[in-house]
Design a protein around this motif. Sequence first.
Motif, PDB file in Angstrom:
ATOM      1  N   GLU A 163       2.293  -7.570   8.018  1.00  0.00           N
ATOM      2  CA  GLU A 163       2.272  -8.794   7.224  1.00  0.00           C
ATOM      3  C   GLU A 163       0.856  -9.179   6.855  1.00  0.00           C
ATOM      4  O   GLU A 163       0.587  -9.637   5.741  1.00  0.00           O
ATOM      5  CB  GLU A 163       2.962  -9.929   7.984  1.00  0.00           C
ATOM      6  CG  GLU A 163       4.456  -9.890   7.768  1.00  0.00           C
ATOM      7  CD  GLU A 163       5.214 -10.766   8.733  1.00  0.00           C
ATOM      8  OE1 GLU A 163       4.579 -11.532   9.489  1.00  0.00           O
ATOM      9  OE2 GLU A 163       6.456 -10.678   8.732  1.00  0.00           O
ATOM     10  N   ALA A 164      -0.088  -8.998   7.794  1.00  0.00           N
ATOM     11  CA  ALA A 164      -1.490  -9.309   7.488  1.00  0.00           C
ATOM     12  C   ALA A 164      -1.986  -8.418   6.358  1.00  0.00           C
ATOM     13  O   ALA A 164      -2.681  -8.872   5.450  1.00  0.00           O
ATOM     14  CB  ALA A 164      -2.357  -9.129   8.739  1.00  0.00           C
ATOM     15  N   ILE A 165      -1.615  -7.142   6.402  1.00  0.00           N
ATOM     16  CA  ILE A 165      -2.069  -6.227   5.348  1.00  0.00           C
ATOM     17  C   ILE A 165      -1.442  -6.601   4.008  1.00  0.00           C
ATOM     18  O   ILE A 165      -2.084  -6.508   2.970  1.00  0.00           O
ATOM     19  CB  ILE A 165      -1.726  -4.768   5.726  1.00  0.00           C
ATOM     20  CG1 ILE A 165      -2.572  -4.333   6.923  1.00  0.00           C
ATOM     21  CG2 ILE A 165      -1.980  -3.831   4.560  1.00  0.00           C
ATOM     22  CD1 ILE A 165      -2.221  -2.963   7.465  1.00  0.00           C
ATOM     23  N   GLU A 166      -0.206  -7.092   4.055  1.00  0.00           N
ATOM     24  CA  GLU A 166       0.445  -7.452   2.791  1.00  0.00           C
ATOM     25  C   GLU A 166      -0.183  -8.679   2.156  1.00  0.00           C
ATOM     26  O   GLU A 166       0.024  -8.948   0.982  1.00  0.00           O
ATOM     27  CB  GLU A 166       1.944  -7.681   3.023  1.00  0.00           C
ATOM     28  CG  GLU A 166       2.686  -6.364   3.129  1.00  0.00           C
ATOM     29  CD  GLU A 166       4.133  -6.517   3.503  1.00  0.00           C
ATOM     30  OE1 GLU A 166       4.585  -7.648   3.733  1.00  0.00           O
ATOM     31  OE2 GLU A 166       4.824  -5.480   3.569  1.00  0.00           O
ATOM     32  N   LEU A 215       0.813  -1.213   0.000  1.00  0.00           N
ATOM     33  CA  LEU A 215       0.000   0.000   0.000  1.00  0.00           C
ATOM     34  C   LEU A 215       0.844   1.259   0.000  1.00  0.00           C
ATOM     35  O   LEU A 215       0.405   2.315  -0.446  1.00  0.00           O
ATOM     36  CB  LEU A 215      -0.919   0.027   1.227  1.00  0.00           C
ATOM     37  CG  LEU A 215      -1.964  -1.075   1.331  1.00  0.00           C
ATOM     38  CD1 LEU A 215      -2.790  -0.890   2.586  1.00  0.00           C
ATOM     39  CD2 LEU A 215      -2.862  -1.089   0.117  1.00  0.00           C
ATOM     40  N   MET A 216       2.074   1.169   0.523  1.00  0.00           N
ATOM     41  CA  MET A 216       2.890   2.366   0.706  1.00  0.00           C
ATOM     42  C   MET A 216       4.142   2.268  -0.158  1.00  0.00           C
ATOM     43  O   MET A 216       4.593   1.182  -0.489  1.00  0.00           O
ATOM     44  CB  MET A 216       3.317   2.471   2.182  1.00  0.00           C
ATOM     45  CG  MET A 216       2.167   2.666   3.117  1.00  0.00           C
ATOM     46  SD  MET A 216       1.515   4.319   2.951  1.00  0.00           S
ATOM     47  CE  MET A 216      -0.008   4.161   3.857  1.00  0.00           C
ATOM     48  N   SER A 217       4.723   3.431  -0.441  1.00  0.00           N
ATOM     49  CA  SER A 217       5.959   3.416  -1.219  1.00  0.00           C
ATOM     50  C   SER A 217       7.131   3.094  -0.300  1.00  0.00           C
ATOM     51  O   SER A 217       7.037   3.209   0.922  1.00  0.00           O
ATOM     52  CB  SER A 217       6.176   4.766  -1.893  1.00  0.00           C
ATOM     53  OG  SER A 217       6.754   5.656  -0.979  1.00  0.00           O
ATOM     54  N   ASN A 218       8.235   2.700  -0.903  1.00  0.00           N
ATOM     55  CA  ASN A 218       9.435   2.356  -0.126  1.00  0.00           C
ATOM     56  C   ASN A 218       9.909   3.505   0.744  1.00  0.00           C
ATOM     57  O   ASN A 218      10.480   3.288   1.812  1.00  0.00           O
ATOM     58  CB  ASN A 218      10.565   1.954  -1.072  1.00  0.00           C
ATOM     59  CG  ASN A 218      10.383   0.534  -1.547  1.00  0.00           C
ATOM     60  OD1 ASN A 218       9.582  -0.209  -0.981  1.00  0.00           O
ATOM     61  ND2 ASN A 218      11.102   0.158  -2.584  1.00  0.00           N
ATOM     62  N   PHE A 266      -8.259   7.983   0.089  1.00  0.00           N
ATOM     63  CA  PHE A 266      -7.331   6.962   0.569  1.00  0.00           C
ATOM     64  C   PHE A 266      -7.793   6.376   1.910  1.00  0.00           C
ATOM     65  O   PHE A 266      -7.832   5.166   2.093  1.00  0.00           O
ATOM     66  CB  PHE A 266      -5.929   7.556   0.701  1.00  0.00           C
ATOM     67  CG  PHE A 266      -4.924   6.579   1.216  1.00  0.00           C
ATOM     68  CD1 PHE A 266      -4.414   5.597   0.390  1.00  0.00           C
ATOM     69  CD2 PHE A 266      -4.507   6.628   2.537  1.00  0.00           C
ATOM     70  CE1 PHE A 266      -3.497   4.685   0.869  1.00  0.00           C
ATOM     71  CE2 PHE A 266      -3.584   5.719   3.024  1.00  0.00           C
ATOM     72  CZ  PHE A 266      -3.079   4.748   2.188  1.00  0.00           C
ATOM     73  N   THR A 267      -8.179   7.274   2.833  1.00  0.00           N
ATOM     74  CA  THR A 267      -8.610   6.795   4.147  1.00  0.00           C
ATOM     75  C   THR A 267      -9.844   5.910   4.030  1.00  0.00           C
ATOM     76  O   THR A 267      -9.938   4.872   4.685  1.00  0.00           O
ATOM     77  CB  THR A 267      -8.913   7.990   5.070  1.00  0.00           C
ATOM     78  OG1 THR A 267      -7.905   8.964   4.901  1.00  0.00           O
ATOM     79  CG2 THR A 267      -8.986   7.567   6.503  1.00  0.00           C
ATOM     80  N   SER A 268     -10.788   6.298   3.172  1.00  0.00           N
ATOM     81  CA  SER A 268     -11.985   5.476   3.011  1.00  0.00           C
ATOM     82  C   SER A 268     -11.645   4.124   2.389  1.00  0.00           C
ATOM     83  O   SER A 268     -12.262   3.107   2.731  1.00  0.00           O
ATOM     84  CB  SER A 268     -13.009   6.184   2.124  1.00  0.00           C
ATOM     85  OG  SER A 268     -13.401   7.402   2.706  1.00  0.00           O
TER      86      SER A 268
END
Lengths: 255, 267
Positions: free
Chosen positions: B162-165, B105-108, B182-184
């Motif tokens: 890890e769960a989100i990934e 979800l996020m950049s490096n 994004f938040t929604s």
Amino acid sequence: MTTNPPFLEIKGLKKEYVAGKPILKGIDLTISEPGIIAIIGPSGTGKSTLIRCINRLIDSTEGQIIFDESDVCQAKGTLLRQLRRQVGMVFQEYNLVERLSVIENVLTGRLGYMSSWQAWRRNFSQNDINTAFELLDAVGLSDHAKNRADSLSGGQRQRVGIARAVMQHPKILLADEPTSSLDPKTAAEIMELLAKFSRQKHIPALVNMHDVSLARKFAKRIIGMAEGVIVYDGDADGITDEILKQIYGGEEWLN
Amino acid sequence: MAELGVTPVKDYKNPFSINWLTSGLWILVAGYLLYTVQSLGLSWTRFSEGLHHAGTLLDRMFPPNFSRWELLFSGLAESLEIAVISSVVGIFFSLFFGLFAARNLMSNLVTVPVRGFIAVCRSFHPIIVAILFVKSVGFGALAGILTLIIASIGFIAKLFAEAIEEISLKQVEAIRATGASFTSVILFSVLPQVFSRFIGFSTYQLDSNLRNSTMVGIVGAGGLGGTLFSAFQRFDYDFVSAILITIIALILFWEFLSNVVRSIFSE
């Protein structure tokens, strides 16, 4: 009718996932009429990419997509979200949020019109709630409103997917192979629903399809793609064996 | 092999021949093991003598002495408070750290520093962190709370990430396509997919914090551990056993509670 601006205008659209290897090689397309418009073509030819460029789930490399008087390709932030919420999308694998209830899934179609704070508190307007239940009724699933989405069958899930897209009050519907994971009878019912909503709302529905006969049956206009370019754009009646050969290549499969 | 219609024209290399490199490594490991037993002076007589001491200790521990129950319960209450506060705060921060550490979800640019921070939180045993906090903020419950917040972040922020990934991005894509912010998108497509696992991790962390909160007191960071440590030093072994039994009862009770919580939230 001709005086109205088109629903959607795509000019010179190119997309390269790998530099130098374009998957879309300059697509020009104008959609000015409501109703189902089918896109047919072999796998890997860029049909899904084209559909996803229209609501910017994929960023295009070059070209313009004029929708609601703005260029989707250039839009950012709030403007992009405002354009996106007017584009309803139906997915091949339904893409419902499985752990949410059916009615919650339909209501997610309104998220583009709400602040995150309202979304967090599930603060949907009474009007939205009424619309959601009526849409569920229209797709024949009012009994399942409180069930979790992953308890539904494929055909039922796709009905919810359509209700969610329509819930956005879209000015265009996109569908990426909405029937490919379904049996023939359910597939026809799903196409019927898409046709019904595009008629009712007087909006176009751009549908990627594998099934040529289903496309012929429901679409007045068919767009044939091959290797990243449009090779046919015209009446469904104009799709001859000759043109299918041009789109898919080979001819053994036609017999 | 003529019946298979295949006539081999040469000898192929046996795929199961002995690999001298791995065999050599195994022999090295075995040799090192023998060496360590030798160098630490471990022997059977040492072991049996040790067992004899253990027997006298056990003798003195029974029967457990609950006469100083007020001291026991004030320590227990402080441990419980440390565990609850540090779990709530730790889990709250972990939600954000876990989200920002999720590489899908996020950049490096975001995930690398956040992952680094989480790794630092996890790199020291809570006892070492507790000593550092006792030295910096002084004796008492505050040091224990800070210690266990760090421990919680180090552990469950990583599990959250890890769960989100592992979520299905198809559902995320669909919510993005509705024009949600994004938040929604997080609230309606990520959270529903990970919520029940988050509950599981959180109850596990509270369990772990309960046990650790009885331990940080040994270095002066508040709670039952301090009581336990001074009982040991004064050779009050019957009081020690009373404290140990209380801890066991606390953990069992929590085990029961967390099963109830999990059965409410799962599925």
